[in-house]
Scaffold this motif. Structure first.
Motif, PDB file in Angstrom:
ATOM      1  N   THR A   1      19.133  17.399  19.956  1.00 55.29           N
ATOM      2  CA  THR A   1      19.923  17.946  21.065  1.00 55.29           C
ATOM      3  C   THR A   1      20.020  16.932  22.196  1.00 55.29           C
ATOM      4  O   THR A   1      21.105  16.638  22.702  1.00 55.29           O
ATOM      5  CB  THR A   1      19.270  19.247  21.576  1.00 55.29           C
ATOM      6  N   LEU A   2      18.877  16.366  22.574  1.00 60.46           N
ATOM      7  CA  LEU A   2      18.879  15.385  23.668  1.00 60.46           C
ATOM      8  C   LEU A   2      19.617  14.114  23.261  1.00 60.46           C
ATOM      9  O   LEU A   2      20.382  13.545  24.052  1.00 60.46           O
ATOM     10  CB  LEU A   2      17.437  15.046  24.070  1.00 60.46           C
ATOM     11  N   ALA A   3      19.409  13.681  22.022  1.00 65.06           N
ATOM     12  CA  ALA A   3      20.038  12.440  21.555  1.00 65.06           C
ATOM     13  C   ALA A   3      21.556  12.542  21.626  1.00 65.06           C
ATOM     14  O   ALA A   3      22.240  11.602  22.048  1.00 65.06           O
ATOM     15  CB  ALA A   3      19.585  12.119  20.131  1.00 65.06           C
ATOM     16  N   PHE A   4      22.088  13.692  21.225  1.00 68.15           N
ATOM     17  CA  PHE A   4      23.548  13.849  21.235  1.00 68.15           C
ATOM     18  C   PHE A   4      24.064  14.173  22.637  1.00 68.15           C
ATOM     19  O   PHE A   4      25.172  13.777  22.980  1.00 68.15           O
ATOM     20  CB  PHE A   4      23.992  14.911  20.215  1.00 68.15           C
ATOM     21  N   ARG A   5      23.262  14.891  23.434  1.00 70.76           N
ATOM     22  CA  ARG A   5      23.703  15.198  24.792  1.00 70.76           C
ATOM     23  C   ARG A   5      23.920  13.912  25.582  1.00 70.76           C
ATOM     24  O   ARG A   5      24.861  13.782  26.348  1.00 70.76           O
ATOM     25  CB  ARG A   5      22.658  16.085  25.490  1.00 70.76           C
TER      26      ARG A   5
ATOM     27  N   GLU B   1      32.426  16.951  17.994  1.00 68.13           N
ATOM     28  CA  GLU B   1      31.280  16.637  18.851  1.00 68.13           C
ATOM     29  C   GLU B   1      31.227  15.142  19.193  1.00 68.13           C
ATOM     30  O   GLU B   1      30.773  14.765  20.275  1.00 68.13           O
ATOM     31  CB  GLU B   1      29.959  17.049  18.172  1.00 68.13           C
ATOM     32  N   CYS B   2      31.709  14.298  18.292  1.00 65.32           N
ATOM     33  CA  CYS B   2      31.582  12.847  18.469  1.00 65.32           C
ATOM     34  C   CYS B   2      32.949  12.176  18.346  1.00 65.32           C
ATOM     35  O   CYS B   2      33.208  11.461  17.365  1.00 65.32           O
ATOM     36  CB  CYS B   2      30.628  12.265  17.431  1.00 65.32           C
ATOM     37  N   PRO B   3      33.815  12.365  19.329  1.00 61.55           N
ATOM     38  CA  PRO B   3      35.154  11.769  19.239  1.00 61.55           C
ATOM     39  C   PRO B   3      35.127  10.236  19.262  1.00 61.55           C
ATOM     40  O   PRO B   3      36.115   9.607  18.931  1.00 61.55           O
ATOM     41  CB  PRO B   3      35.868  12.318  20.490  1.00 61.55           C
ATOM     42  N   TRP B   4      33.975   9.667  19.617  1.00 59.95           N
ATOM     43  CA  TRP B   4      33.805   8.216  19.686  1.00 59.95           C
ATOM     44  C   TRP B   4      33.385   7.601  18.353  1.00 59.95           C
ATOM     45  O   TRP B   4      33.365   6.383  18.200  1.00 59.95           O
ATOM     46  CB  TRP B   4      32.727   7.890  20.723  1.00 59.95           C
ATOM     47  N   ALA B   5      33.023   8.428  17.384  1.00 58.11           N
ATOM     48  CA  ALA B   5      32.370   7.925  16.170  1.00 58.11           C
ATOM     49  C   ALA B   5      33.360   7.284  15.201  1.00 58.11           C
ATOM     50  O   ALA B   5      34.546   7.617  15.189  1.00 58.11           O
ATOM     51  CB  ALA B   5      31.616   9.066  15.483  1.00 58.11           C
ATOM     52  N   ALA B   6      32.838   6.370  14.368  1.00 61.67           N
ATOM     53  CA  ALA B   6      33.670   5.663  13.380  1.00 61.67           C
ATOM     54  C   ALA B   6      33.787   6.507  12.113  1.00 61.67           C
ATOM     55  O   ALA B   6      33.281   6.163  11.048  1.00 61.67           O
ATOM     56  CB  ALA B   6      33.077   4.293  13.072  1.00 61.67           C
ATOM     57  N   THR B   7      34.501   7.615  12.251  1.00 60.14           N
ATOM     58  CA  THR B   7      34.633   8.566  11.144  1.00 60.14           C
ATOM     59  C   THR B   7      35.852   8.262  10.276  1.00 60.14           C
ATOM     60  O   THR B   7      36.128   8.972   9.323  1.00 60.14           O
ATOM     61  CB  THR B   7      34.760   9.993  11.706  1.00 60.14           C
ATOM     62  N   GLY B   8      36.597   7.219  10.613  1.00 56.76           N
ATOM     63  CA  GLY B   8      37.905   6.979   9.984  1.00 56.76           C
ATOM     64  C   GLY B   8      38.963   7.498  10.945  1.00 56.76           C
ATOM     65  O   GLY B   8      38.790   8.582  11.522  1.00 56.76           O
ATOM     66  N   MET B   9      40.055   6.747  11.134  1.00 55.15           N
ATOM     67  CA  MET B   9      40.979   7.040  12.244  1.00 55.15           C
ATOM     68  C   MET B   9      41.608   8.435  12.202  1.00 55.15           C
ATOM     69  O   MET B   9      41.707   9.100  13.219  1.00 55.15           O
ATOM     70  CB  MET B   9      42.079   5.973  12.298  1.00 55.15           C
ATOM     71  N   ARG B  10      42.034   8.854  11.032  1.00 58.00           N
ATOM     72  CA  ARG B  10      42.575  10.212  10.839  1.00 58.00           C
ATOM     73  C   ARG B  10      43.315  10.768  12.051  1.00 58.00           C
ATOM     74  O   ARG B  10      42.856  11.684  12.727  1.00 58.00           O
ATOM     75  CB  ARG B  10      41.457  11.168  10.420  1.00 58.00           C
TER      76      ARG B  10
END
Ligand SMILES: Cc1ncc(C[n+]2csc(CCOP(=O)(O)OP(=O)(O)O)c2C)c(N)n1
Ligand code: SF4
Ligand SMILES: [Mg+2]
Lengths: 256, 359
Positions: free
Chosen positions: B160-164, B201-210
């Protein structure tokens, strides 16, 4: 003929790949990195995977690969790209995950991560640009520097007693159960570039088919580090690198 | 296992079960005593067949932490565990995670050092954990569990803290808490997030551009002005964490003349020492920091005004005592009692140290 007659869609024979953006590249003239970038952009585009590809960029001259090719990227610590790719692929197997690494990054500081990732069959592709030198830091000896070759940290030439022998990571990769496709390519001539592109596409396809890990080595030049003109560097590579780092497929387990 | 069932297990095992139950996406670890039960328990439980959690034995702690970096970079809840020498190897990856602002959980079941040291418990990695540990100006959130129950509970709290805050979290445990068996109620089961939830939750993540512009996860910035700005932003974030996330517990501080400050297993031993002191008529209380970074500086400063002395009890040569002194600013005497090399202090030794402060 005036320009308007020439510039017509039906006359188009070549264009910049769609995924390669307009950011000016920082590479030196004649550097192999820029050609390899172009091939990656072309192949991902042709496979329709722009939205589902994640590249892991290295520490080395290609550290800014993420600035030029429009896909998602993760910038790694020096040599650690394969470990990062391993997790990125296992936690999201639907994505195409590849690393882009220089010879210092992969064969030096990151040898352990590369070997174990290849051997685990992480279903990633390692794109390995071997210019036999540390380009980014100004031309120091790499694990791949040829015998007798002079660099700023072996100014009298690589000496076996002092430095050991140039490391052939790609040959090692071919021996591993976890690899499906192991190949060595070059980008110094149009014919080589065409062949290299096929190799890259095959590696990416195998990865998406879950056949194992691949490594595509590009024997490359570093005119700045080698202190030669781009043209002389290409000639030197063909005369000296190709006999030691032999081009062609070392393993292709995926075709059967 | 039923929900709310009281179980008996080791701290290390509790971490593994809690990870599966709190929607962890991936665990990457390399064996080292005294924490190998984390990986062993996960291997036995096979969560990849139930929740889909990835469990991988790595080739080194360098690989473990970089797998964490890779998993975190795509927005996943990822963790590793190790013990002191292994965590030393991870420092490169931790500073990269801090620089790239990546969430992740690193469990350190500490053993004695320096070097290969010993497999017995220690708290010798306090400085390393609370000061960053790698290169550059950064901080990691540090939680110090003092029971098997907290080993279980702090896994979800860490995520929780790590993602917050998009920041790595270290659970700084030790060989006592990792190895001892206690009663524990495992946290309720929570499913792993779906791909859509991860992207939300993580719009910054390298999930693939999609359907969006490209994301780049990196700690590199060669423009000094931009890099200074990045550092200032990080410092602002650390300041916010200091203001909002300090956690501690107090025991019998209301009437105390002397205060013990101790964390983790040292706090468990100190509780017994406080009981012995009170039998002798010495009123001793305790503050147990739960977050070592951010440190309960403010509360310790408040308590300092009503104490005749403060004793830091640690299983090391005196590390947290420096933070206590910084908090107290000379308003009351502060001393340290500790053992090293895998020896844990006995309650009567601590009583002796309190009596010495009174003399
Ligand atoms: C841990 C660490 N050690 C050293 C460096 C310095 N460094 C940056 S790039 C590099 C060598 C890169 O060489 P190579 O991988 O062959 O890439 P090239 O520039 O030749 O493409 C080194 C040693 C670093 N950034 N991090
Ligand atoms: S230094 Fe060498 S590797 Fe780097 S960009 Fe220039 S030619 Fe390429
Ligand atoms: Mg190189």
């Amino acid at each position: 003929m005036i320009n308007d007659d020439i510039i017509k869609p039906e006359n188009l024979v070549y264009k910049k790949p769609a995924l390669l953006n307009d950011t000016p590249m920082h590479y030196c003239p004649g550097c192999g990195h820029s050609v390899v970038h172009k091939l990656i952009a072309e192949v991902i585009d042709e496979m329709g995977m722009q939205e589902t590809s994640v590249g892991i960029s290295p520490v080395g001259c290609a550290v800014f690969a993420y600035s030029y090719i429009d896909i998602d990227w993760i910038e790694a610590a020096h040599g650690r790209a394969p470990a990062i790719a391993c997790a990125a692929k296992r936690l999201n197997p639907k994505n195409l995950v590849f690393t882009y690494q220089g010879d210092g990054d992969l064969a030096g500081i990151g040898a352990a991560e590369a070997i174990h990732s290849l051997n685990r069959g992480d279903n990633i592709v390692i794109i390995y640009v071997n210019n036999a030198i540390y380009g980014m830091t100004g031309g120091q000896m790499a694990p791949t520097t040829l015998m007798g070759m002079k660099t700023s940290t072996c100014p009298y030439g690589r000496d076996a007693a002092l430095h050991g022998y140039p490391l052939k990571i790609t040959e090692m990769a071919a021996m591993m159960e976890g690899t499906c496709y192991v190949t060595r390519q070059a980008v110094s001539r149009a014919a080589y570039i065409r062949r290299a592109k096929q190799a890259l596409r095959k590696a990416f396809e195998y990865s998406m088919q879950g056949k194992g890990s691949s490594i595509v080595e590009f024997v490359s030049t570093c005119s700045s580090g080698w202190k030669m003109s781009p043209e002389a560097a290409n000639q030197w590579m063909e005369d000296n690198m190709f006999p030691y780092y032999k081009m062609g497929d070392l393993k292709d387990k995926g075709s059967n | 296992m039923e929900d709310n069932e009281i179980l008996l297990m080791k701290g290390n095992e509790a971490i593994a079960h809690a990870a599966i139950r709190c929607g962890c996406d991936g665990y990457f670890g390399y064996p080292i005593t005294p924490q190998s039960e984390v990986l062993e328990t996960l291997a036995m439980e096979k969560p990849w067949e139930t929740t889909g959690m990835v469990v991988l034995q790595t080739e080194s702690e360098v690989a473990s932490i970089n797998m964490l970096y890779g998993g975190a970079a795509i927005g996943k809840r990822v963790m590793t565990s190790s013990s002191s020498p292994g965590v030393a190897l991870m420092q490169e990856g931790i500073t990269y995670m801090a620089g790239a602002e990546l969430p992740g959980l690193i469990v350190n079941v500490q053993r004695g050092g320096p070097g290969l040291g010993t497999i017995q418990p220690s708290q010798g990695d306090y400085f390393q954990s609370t000061r960053g540990g790698g290169n550059g100006d950064y901080n990691v959130i540090v939680l110090a569990p003092a029971s098997v129950q907290e080993m279980a509970d702090f896994v979800d709290l860490s995520f929780t803290l790590a993602f917050r805050y998009r920041n790595p979290v270290i659970m700084l445990s030790d060989g006592v808490i990792g190895q001892m068996m206690e009663k524990v109620v495992l946290p309720p089961f929570k499913p792993r997030r779906t791909d859509e939830e991860v992207i939300a939750e993580c719009p910054w993540a390298a999930t693939g551009m999609r359907g969006r512009g490209k994301n780049v996860v990196s700690s590199l910035e060669l423009q000094p002005t931009a890099m200074e700005q990045h550092n200032l932003n990080l410092q602002r974030k650390y300041q916010e964490i200091k203001e909002k996330e300090v956690r501690y517990e107090e025991y019998q501080t209301e009437d105390a003349d002397y205060l013990i400050v101790a964390f983790g297993s040292a706090a468990r031993i100190a509780l017994k020492a406080i009981e012995l002191c009170r039998q002798k008529g010495i009123r001793v209380g305790m503050l147990r920091p739960i977050t070592l970074w951010p440190f309960p500086t403010k509360r310790i400063a408040e308590l300092a005004d009503c104490m005749k002395g403060i004793l830091s009890v640690e299983i090391n040569a005196g590390q947290m005592v420096e933070d206590i002194r910084l908090a107290v600013e000379g308003r009351t005497p502060v001393s340290h009692y500790g053992r090293m090399g895998g020896i844990v202090p006995a309650p009567d030794e601590i009583v002796g140290a309190v009596e010495k402060m009174r003399a």
